[in-house]
Design a protein around this motif. Structure first.
Motif, PDB file in Angstrom:
ATOM      1  N   PHE A 113     -30.860  60.397 -29.601  1.00 23.93           N
ATOM      2  CA  PHE A 113     -30.243  59.162 -29.127  1.00 23.93           C
ATOM      3  C   PHE A 113     -30.292  58.091 -30.215  1.00 23.93           C
ATOM      4  N   ILE A 150     -21.822  61.169 -26.977  1.00 25.46           N
ATOM      5  CA  ILE A 150     -22.563  59.910 -26.838  1.00 25.46           C
ATOM      6  C   ILE A 150     -21.895  58.881 -27.743  1.00 25.46           C
ATOM      7  N   PRO A 242     -28.752  62.142 -20.972  1.00 24.22           N
ATOM      8  CA  PRO A 242     -27.903  60.951 -21.098  1.00 24.22           C
ATOM      9  C   PRO A 242     -27.130  60.665 -19.814  1.00 24.22           C
TER      10      PRO A 242
END
Length: 586
Positions: A113, A150, A242
């Motif tokens: 992330f 993402i 996520p």
């Protein structure tokens, strides 16, 4: 400890603000004020003040005021191990992400992330001042997710601005805006708690209400694996995957939720225990490209009536198939817009029927299948090949008598009231008998009042309960076994006749009911009675002591009830003769 002496009255005025602590770096102590039924609760981070053990006041040796409060949880700051040469004090959310390896947060990592935040240049939102809530997925959650999924919008969807939300004081199932809530994207986040046996888990849910080519519409659910990590600009929650990223099929979603504390673990276990039937059901789910699954929650399987049925492979197949709609994604908003509000299931000729109740801005969806009314407690869970709605009951296993069904179904309220006033309803709770009840829904009575305004008006007046009883008796059949629509259709079809239908006489409480039934191509039914075509709105609503057919018009003709000045209500001559005959037979 804080360098300010504050009583509960003073803290209560500081909703979602902070005090400076005395720890190295002076990290904030976040104060949350929550309104309660008996008294207001005050939280310091995730710890609740015990009001009756608080406000102990004194002065120190220098004469300064001091206040002592007792709390129900130890406050744990963000700390570096003693072995770290440059320890971290009072980090922002970005400091937390960037220097995660220097913190004592084993066994988790957030490298994946962090890399996406840096590549999309979104570090500033985690450095933003004020009080915010940050959700950070751990590396384990990236096993199925492609890193490029993402993107900047997804990262924005992991931040709730201007709210510091610790798990204990935060009301569950309340939606909060995220930074991804912009003109072309509407993403909200809420908390939920799932209980399984003696254990429970806190989940966070992102709900994307607008889809585009890169972002799927629906709800993504992630478990909070480490909650309530205080930082300088708010609170951090580590989550197992996520948000906003839809990367599992329905089958994979179920298999993940199979773990002991998952909200669908019992459903998954029942599918596995069903042997070949369960395998067949899972293969159907795996091969479908667009489907809607109504998945019973863990609590739904506690019903004792289910035990014997679950051991019957034929019945288990019917039950499982009734929960699955193939070739269609039924989002909540689409069901609300659809005026027909029904859908065919994998269980042939068995439909699901929907009703939506509104309370202010809240919408509650109920689904009926096989006589069972279930409430959707979590809607629109997204998967790559469909969506999942979690419901609070197992469909296809009746648990209500005919009376209970009338009393609880919002579409049958008028017939229930009519029968309650006349005392007609009392018999419908008898489990030693089998009823077939043709029940006009509320709209049916409303439409009939247009054609027969005076008669319908008087029928619903308390002064005419006796007459209402006579009309309802015409709609009720008592027999050894209930008359399903399929059974009536079979009885009304005679291949030896040139005309393909014959009327069948059903022995109702009010003389007999002569009718025949036609099945349409979409498997809906129409009743033909005395020249009237009466659509069956919901056929075969199963109950523990019979079956209900919800119809779109009552069995009532203008000649049955005549209202005049001389008499408030007069029955047609043939009804009077039947009343006399019935009296003489008593």
């Amino acid at each position: 400890m804080s360098n300010l002496a504050r009583t509960t009255d003073q803290l209560g005025l500081m909703s979602s603000s902070s005090l400076t602590s005395e720890l190295d770096g002076n990290p904030p102590l976040w104060v949350t004020h929550k309104t309660g039924d008996i008294h207001d609760d005050i939280y310091i981070n995730n710890a609740r003040l015990l009001i009756t053990h608080s406000n102990f006041r004194a002065k120190n040796l220098k004469g300064y005021d001091q206040v002592l409060h007792k709390i129900d949880e130890v406050l744990v700051p963000v700390m570096s191990p003693k072995s770290v040469s440059n320890p971290i004090y009072n980090p922002t959310a970005w400091d937390f992400i960037e220097q995660f390896e220097s913190l004592n947060i084993n066994p988790y990592r957030v490298r994946s992330f962090r890399q996406r935040v840096q590549q999309t240049k979104k570090e500033d939102i985690f450095n933003a001042e004020g009080g915010n809530t940050f959700f950070i997925p751990v590396d384990e959650g990236f096993k199925n997710s492609r890193p490029e999924s993402i993107d900047a919008k997804v990262i924005d969807g992991h931040v709730i601005p201007k709210h510091v939300l610790f798990t204990a004081p935060t009301t569950k199932d309340i939606s909060y805006d995220t930074l991804a809530n912009v003109d072309n994207m509407k993403v909200y986040i809420s908390f939920s708690e799932e209980t399984h046996g003696k254990s429970s888990a806190i989940y966070v849910k992102s709900h994307n209400r607008l889809a585009d080519s890169a972002h799927t519409k629906g709800v993504v659910m992630a478990e909070i694996v480490k909650a309530n990590i205080p930082v300088k600009n708010g609170v951090v929650h580590l989550i197992h995957k996520p948000l906003m990223v839809v990367d599992n099929t329905v089958k994979q979603f179920l298999e993940f939720k199979e773990k002991e504390d998952g909200p669908l673990s019992k459903f998954c276990q029942e599918i596995a225990d069903a042997g070949d039937v369960g395998k067949e059901f899972m293969r159907t789910i795996e091969r479908s490209h667009d489907l809607t699954l109504f998945a019973p929650s863990n609590a739904a399987w506690d019903d004792g009536n289910l035990k014997s049925l679950l051991r019957d492979p034929v019945k288990m197949r019917e039950i499982l198939n009734m929960h699955l709609v193939v070739d269609k994604r039924l989002y909540l908003e689409n069901i609300i817009k659809d005026h027909n509000r029904h859908a065919p299931t994998l269980n042939k000729k068995k439909n699901l029927y929907f009703n939506v109740a509104f309370a202010g801005n809240n919408k509650t969806l109920t689904v009926e299948g096989g006589g069972v009314n279930a409430t959707v407690i979590q809607s629109d869970l997204a998967a790559t090949n469909g969506i999942i709605h979690i419901i609070d009951r197992v469909l296809g296993v009746p648990y209500s008598t005919v009376l209970d069904k009338l009393r609880t179904d919002p579409l049958l309220n008028q017939t229930y009231i009519l029968g309650k006033r006349s005392g007609f309803n009392q018999q419908l709770n008898d489990t030693t008998r089998k009823f077939t009840y043709f029940v006009p829904r509320d709209k049916a009575w409303k439409d009939a009042s247009i054609d027969l305004p005076s008669a319908i008006k008087k029928l619903f007046m308390e002064d005419f309960t006796y007459h209402a009883n006579q009309i309802l008796e015409r709609h009720l059949v008592i027999s050894d076994i209930p008359y399903t629509m399929e059974r009536i259709k079979q009885l009304t079809n005679d291949t030896n006749l040139s005309y393909p239908h014959k009327e069948v006489e059903l022995p109702t409480q009010r003389d007999s009911l002569s009718l025949f039934v036609k099945e349409n191509r979409d498997h809906s039914f129409v009743i033909y009675w005395k020249g009237e075509e009466i659509p069956v709105f919901r056929p075969n609503v199963e109950c523990t002591n019979g079956v209900i057919h919800v119809i779109d018009r009552p069995f009532l003709k203008d000649g049955d009830i005549r209202v005049s000045k001389a008499s408030n209500l007069q029955f047609a001559p043939h009804l009077i003769m039947l009343l006399i005959a019935k009296f003489l037979l008593l």
